[in-house]
Design a protein around this motif. Sequence first.
Motif, short mmCIF file in Angstrom:
data_model
loop_
_atom_site.label_atom_id
_atom_site.label_comp_id
_atom_site.label_asym_id
_atom_site.label_seq_id
_atom_site.Cartn_x
_atom_site.Cartn_y
_atom_site.Cartn_z
N VAL A 79 -19.28 -0.52 35.08
CA VAL A 79 -17.97 0.36 34.92
C VAL A 79 -18.47 1.72 35.18
N ARG A 80 -19.83 2.08 34.58
CA ARG A 80 -20.42 3.34 35.08
C ARG A 80 -20.75 3.69 36.40
N ARG A 81 -20.98 2.41 37.04
CA ARG A 81 -21.20 2.59 38.57
C ARG A 81 -20.09 2.73 39.34
N ASP A 82 -18.89 2.30 39.02
CA ASP A 82 -17.84 2.12 39.57
C ASP A 82 -16.55 2.46 39.13
N ALA A 83 -16.52 3.76 38.44
CA ALA A 83 -15.63 3.92 37.65
C ALA A 83 -14.12 4.12 38.29
N VAL A 84 -14.15 4.41 39.29
CA VAL A 84 -12.85 4.63 40.10
C VAL A 84 -12.06 3.36 40.25
N GLN A 85 -12.74 2.05 40.80
CA GLN A 85 -12.16 0.88 41.11
C GLN A 85 -12.11 0.21 39.97
N SER A 86 -13.07 0.30 39.09
CA SER A 86 -13.07 -0.32 37.95
C SER A 86 -12.16 0.01 36.50
N LEU A 87 -11.85 1.37 36.72
CA LEU A 87 -11.10 2.27 35.63
C LEU A 87 -9.81 2.87 36.01
N LEU A 88 -10.18 3.84 37.01
CA LEU A 88 -8.78 4.57 37.22
C LEU A 88 -8.13 3.70 38.11
N VAL A 89 -8.17 3.06 39.09
CA VAL A 89 -7.40 2.25 40.04
C VAL A 89 -6.42 1.38 39.15
N PRO A 90 -7.21 0.29 38.44
CA PRO A 90 -6.57 -0.53 37.30
C PRO A 90 -5.47 0.29 36.59
N PHE A 91 -5.92 1.27 35.91
CA PHE A 91 -5.22 2.11 35.11
C PHE A 91 -3.86 2.50 35.78
N LEU A 92 -4.00 3.08 36.81
CA LEU A 92 -2.61 3.70 37.78
C LEU A 92 -1.87 2.48 38.18
N LEU A 93 -2.23 1.33 38.35
CA LEU A 93 -1.62 0.00 38.56
C LEU A 93 -0.89 -0.32 37.68
N HIS A 94 -1.17 -0.07 36.38
CA HIS A 94 -0.52 -0.75 35.32
C HIS A 94 0.39 0.64 34.57
N VAL A 95 0.10 1.74 34.79
CA VAL A 95 0.85 2.84 34.14
C VAL A 95 2.35 2.69 34.51
N PRO A 96 2.82 2.50 35.80
CA PRO A 96 4.38 2.39 36.00
C PRO A 96 4.93 1.41 35.34
N TRP A 97 4.41 0.17 35.00
CA TRP A 97 4.90 -0.98 34.23
C TRP A 97 5.03 -0.41 32.84
N ALA A 98 4.03 0.03 32.36
CA ALA A 98 4.07 0.53 31.03
C ALA A 98 5.05 1.57 30.60
N LEU A 99 5.18 2.42 31.50
CA LEU A 99 6.17 3.44 31.40
C LEU A 99 7.48 2.95 31.56
N GLY A 100 7.80 1.91 32.76
CA GLY A 100 9.13 1.21 32.65
C GLY A 100 9.40 0.54 31.41
N GLN A 101 8.44 -0.14 31.05
CA GLN A 101 8.92 -0.96 29.76
C GLN A 101 9.33 -0.19 28.67
N SER A 102 8.54 1.32 28.31
CA SER A 102 9.09 2.28 27.50
C SER A 102 10.34 2.80 27.64
N LYS A 103 11.03 2.57 28.75
CA LYS A 103 12.27 3.23 28.92
C LYS A 103 13.22 2.08 28.76
N LEU A 104 13.11 0.88 28.64
CA LEU A 104 13.88 -0.24 28.29
C LEU A 104 14.11 -0.34 26.90
N GLN A 105 15.19 -1.06 26.47
CA GLN A 105 15.46 -1.62 25.27
C GLN A 105 14.64 -2.73 24.92
#
Length: 233
Positions: A1-27
């Motif tokens: 994770v330390r050697r590869d923070a962009v692909q290990s942390l940042l990109v997976p985070f950005l891939l999940h964020v739209p779905w998390a935000l979308g779920q928060s807007k739904l009942q």
Amino acid sequence: VRRDAVQSLLVPFLLHVPWALGQSKLQGLDEPGELTAHDLYLNCVVLLGDFIVSLLVAAMLRFRARSVYNAPPGTPVAGAWQCYARGAKRVPRLFVTESLRNLAMFGAGLFLLLPGVWVGFRLSLATEAAVLRDTSAFGAFRRSFELTAARLERWLEMTTISVVLVLTILFACVVGFFVVPATSWSTWATVALCVLPLVMTVIQYAWTFFYLRLEEIDAQFIAGSIPPGAGTA
């Protein structure tokens, strides 16, 4: 994770964020009020989309972990696009393996808690085998059974650490909900959904290296280079 923070942390985070935000807007399915067929459909789409993204990221991380396992310092990690391409081919098999494993654990848990825990233990490495070995879901189950034999203590250690990491995030969100009264629980649920992928990356790497180490020990057993019982402690 330390050697590869962009692909290990940042990109997976950005891939999940739209779905998390979308779920928060739904009942929510458990929220009061009338739940229309349209709301139910959107909830299903969001949940399924996030699940598929989770499978894709998990497959990619397993391939990247294998590319540096036991490699000398400074060895470059396999390319992200290459790992995503290989991971995407494994997603259908990983989906079937994960679904069948959860179904087996649920079915065993209907009888008693211990049978469910035992099935979870013996199938705990099935998803790693489904991704990193050219085998079917049932072949992955068989390989997990072989690798977990007499390794209950190690599995308990890995499971405990994984659960503690996840519960820490959830507990922090609960504390935040009570400390900041102006916020709603749905806000903190969204925070948890956004932060959990970061923690799951660490957990995924740990389980992949655990699996690769057991594969290595098993290969040494077959080759006869280590005595019987040396890898079961």
